[in-house]
Design a protein around this motif. Structure first.
Motif, short mmCIF file in Angstrom:
data_model
loop_
_atom_site.label_atom_id
_atom_site.label_comp_id
_atom_site.label_asym_id
_atom_site.label_seq_id
_atom_site.Cartn_x
_atom_site.Cartn_y
_atom_site.Cartn_z
N LEU A 1 0.83 -1.20 0.00
CA LEU A 1 0.00 0.00 0.00
C LEU A 1 0.87 1.26 0.00
O LEU A 1 0.56 2.24 -0.70
CB LEU A 1 -0.93 -0.01 1.21
N GLY A 2 1.94 1.24 0.78
CA GLY A 2 2.83 2.40 0.81
C GLY A 2 3.45 2.67 -0.54
O GLY A 2 3.57 3.83 -0.97
N ALA A 3 3.86 1.60 -1.24
CA ALA A 3 4.44 1.76 -2.58
C ALA A 3 3.39 2.29 -3.55
O ALA A 3 3.68 3.16 -4.39
CB ALA A 3 5.00 0.44 -3.07
N ALA A 4 2.16 1.78 -3.45
CA ALA A 4 1.10 2.21 -4.36
C ALA A 4 0.76 3.69 -4.13
O ALA A 4 0.41 4.40 -5.08
CB ALA A 4 -0.15 1.35 -4.15
N GLN A 5 0.87 4.16 -2.92
CA GLN A 5 0.57 5.56 -2.62
C GLN A 5 1.74 6.49 -2.93
O GLN A 5 1.61 7.71 -2.82
CB GLN A 5 0.17 5.71 -1.15
N GLY A 6 2.88 5.91 -3.30
CA GLY A 6 4.04 6.73 -3.63
C GLY A 6 4.72 7.35 -2.43
O GLY A 6 5.43 8.35 -2.55
N ILE A 7 4.54 6.76 -1.26
CA ILE A 7 5.19 7.28 -0.05
C ILE A 7 6.70 7.04 -0.12
O ILE A 7 7.15 5.96 -0.49
CB ILE A 7 4.60 6.60 1.20
N GLU A 8 7.48 8.04 0.21
CA GLU A 8 8.93 7.94 0.17
C GLU A 8 9.50 7.78 1.57
O GLU A 8 9.08 8.48 2.50
CB GLU A 8 9.53 9.18 -0.51
N VAL A 9 10.42 6.84 1.71
CA VAL A 9 11.07 6.59 3.00
C VAL A 9 12.56 6.44 2.78
O VAL A 9 13.02 6.04 1.70
CB VAL A 9 10.51 5.31 3.68
#
Length: 518
Positions: free
Chosen positions: A297-305
């Motif tokens: 889900l984080g990858a799909a939302q484009g969240i950067e870490v």
């Protein structure tokens, strides 16, 4: 990405409440700990429900709550092969050995899995070898400390280098005095909370949280190589082929052989609760790995870490109210701790029980069952808990890339060595001491040759086994089990009188297995 000051403030508040809780549970554990056996096993001290959640939480570890989501953030849905396959193998292995470990271990007074193997085969040599190999658990401890350090960095604003020492101190707050009683009760509470969080993450992905279009939108927003119709990748050693994925499953059948898991069986009140315990642990254990979907889900939302392993707390912080994000993140931190504590107890017992009480004392002509020896072993346990924690923290000042893979450096060696003696020895009473030793040495030798040797830089090795600890462990598991069975055909079986004494209360089967007569 740094979380908001509001999330940090709430996180410190929830952490303070958590510290009060575990300090209280640690005191409760201290009151129940009057002997070395209490510290090492909490023998017969828990019912099936608490122990089932504690076992599931211990199996899951920081890898499930941070490492697997981190892999999924980078690799997409294919990481689910690891997350959803491992509990099937791990709980299958548990069903094969739990009842016999409990029954035989209680009869012999075994305080660890190396101790159980020594008692099962009447072999001080096997106990000592298993104890040395069990020191590989230090890699597992280090992986949990790393996960906790990332959580402190992400949600509490502490630098990673400070966070790992904070995590170590948190563990010592209740483990040093409370031992296994404190370990199990805190793990049970944390396990129940984490089941709820895993279900929440699953619901978030099904509904396409933060996206429009449900789980289909989640898949569509991923890179093509991360989508659910991409199953293998020759350039990724973990998922290089279907054979590598099958070996990942096989490797986990021996997962329950690890000392910090096997000793949980001693804590259940009686063998009559084993089935309910296994059902509770199995259901909870199948739910917890759904946490990997947070990475998808984080990858799909484009969240950067900055670190893939930090995706879970960052996802919560970016998509939920501050107070909810803080609570969920501290709950995950507590779940990471729930594995680290059991590991530290298990390693401390290698020194207190396996090296001192069961090896050194008999070698010097002493009585390992004497009260004085027991009290010294208890002291060594508590000192060992402090030393192991400090060493683990100091060793991970620079964190590894992937927790899930790093911790398997140690896990793989233990599973490869233990599986033949532990699994075959539990299923077949006639398994000889010599066969167990052959399986132990052969399994570890193969794992060392195809994975540890290359990892140590001794030679390049064969891809993907040189870079894939799961596949290498799967082969080590097969070699250990097969060599134990084959060696048993060419050695004298364990004498019937000895078998009857070891398996007291069991009924022999025609094929050499055992069933419980409860």
């Amino acid at each position: 990405m740094a979380v908001s000051d509001t999330v940090v403030t709430y996180s410190w508040a929830f952490l303070a409440m958590y510290l009060v809780m575990i300090a209280g549970l640690g005191y409760w554990g201290w009151q129940k700990t009057t002997s070395q056996d209490d510290y090492a096993t909490a023998r017969g001290g828990f019912g099936f429900l608490a122990l089932g959640f504690a076992y599931a939480a211990t199996v899951a570890s920081g890898s499930t709550f941070m490492g697997m989501p981190g892999m999924a953030y980078d690799m997409g849905f294919k990481a689910g092969y690891y997350a959803l396959i491992y509990p099937i193998g791990a709980y299958l292995g548990m069903m094969l050995v739990a009842r016999i470990t409990k029954k035989v271990g209680d009869e012999a007074g075994s305080q660890s899995i190396p101790d159980f193997l020594g008692d099962r085969f009447r072999s001080p040599t096997l106990r000592l070898l298993a104890s040395f190999i069990a020191l590989f658990l230090l890699f597992y401890v280090m992986a949990q400390i790393v996960a906790a350090g990332h959580m402190f960095d992400t949600i509490l604003g502490l630098e990673y280098e400070v966070g790992i020492w904070f995590a170590g101190g948190l563990l010592l707050l209740y483990l040093t005095f409370g031992g296994s009683n404190a370990d199990i009760i805190t793990d049970a509470v944390q396990g129940a909370i984490m089941v709820g969080i895993a279900i929440l993450v699953f619901a978030m992905v099904l509904t396409g949280w933060g996206l429009e279009g449900g789980i289909g939108a989640v898949n569509a927003n991923l890179e093509p190589a991360q989508q659910w119709d991409t199953h293998t990748n020759p350039d990724n050693p973990t998922f290089a082929s279907w054979w590598a994925i099958l070996l990942l499953f096989i490797a986990h059948i021996g997962f329950t052989a690890q000392p910090h898991l096997g000793n949980k069986f001693f804590a259940i009140k009686g063998t009559q609760y084993i089935k309910k315990f296994m059902l509770t642990a199995g259901i909870a254990g199948m739910v917890l790995p759904l946490m990997y979907l947070a990475g998808v889900l984080g990858a799909a939302q484009g969240i950067e870490v900055e670190s893939a392993d930090a995706i879970v707390p960052v996802l919560f912080a970016e998509t939920m109210p501050a107070v909810v994000a803080a609570f969920l993140s501290v709950a995950i931190l507590s779940a990471i701790v729930s594995t680290a504590d059991g590991l530290i107890i298990a390693v401390s017992q290698i020194f207190a029980n396996d090296f001192y009480r069961k090896t050194y004392v008999p070698w010097k002509g002493g009585d390992p069952s004497s009260k004085a020896v027991g009290q010294r072993a208890l002291l060594i346990s508590r000192i060992g808990t402090v030393v192991v924690t400090v060493v683990a923290v100091a060793a991970v000042m620079t964190p590894p890339e992937y927790l899930s893979i790093f911790m398997w450096i140690g896990i793989g060696g233990i599973i490869s060595a233990y599986s033949g003696p532990y699994l075959i020895g539990s299923l077949r009473e006639s398994t000889s001491k010599t066969a167990a030793l052959v399986g132990f040495v052969a399994g570890f030798a193969v794992y060392f040759a195809i994975h540890l040797g290359p990892q140590m830089g001794l030679y390049e090795g064969l891809y993907p086994y040189n870079a894939n600890p799961f596949a290498a462990t799967g082969i080590g598991f097969l070699v250990s089990c097969l060599s134990t069975v084959i060696a048993n055909q060419f050695t004298d079986p364990m004498p019937v009188d000895t078998r009857n004494e070891i398996f007291r209360g069991s009924t022999e089967l025609s094929d050499g297995g055992v069933v419980d007569d409860d």
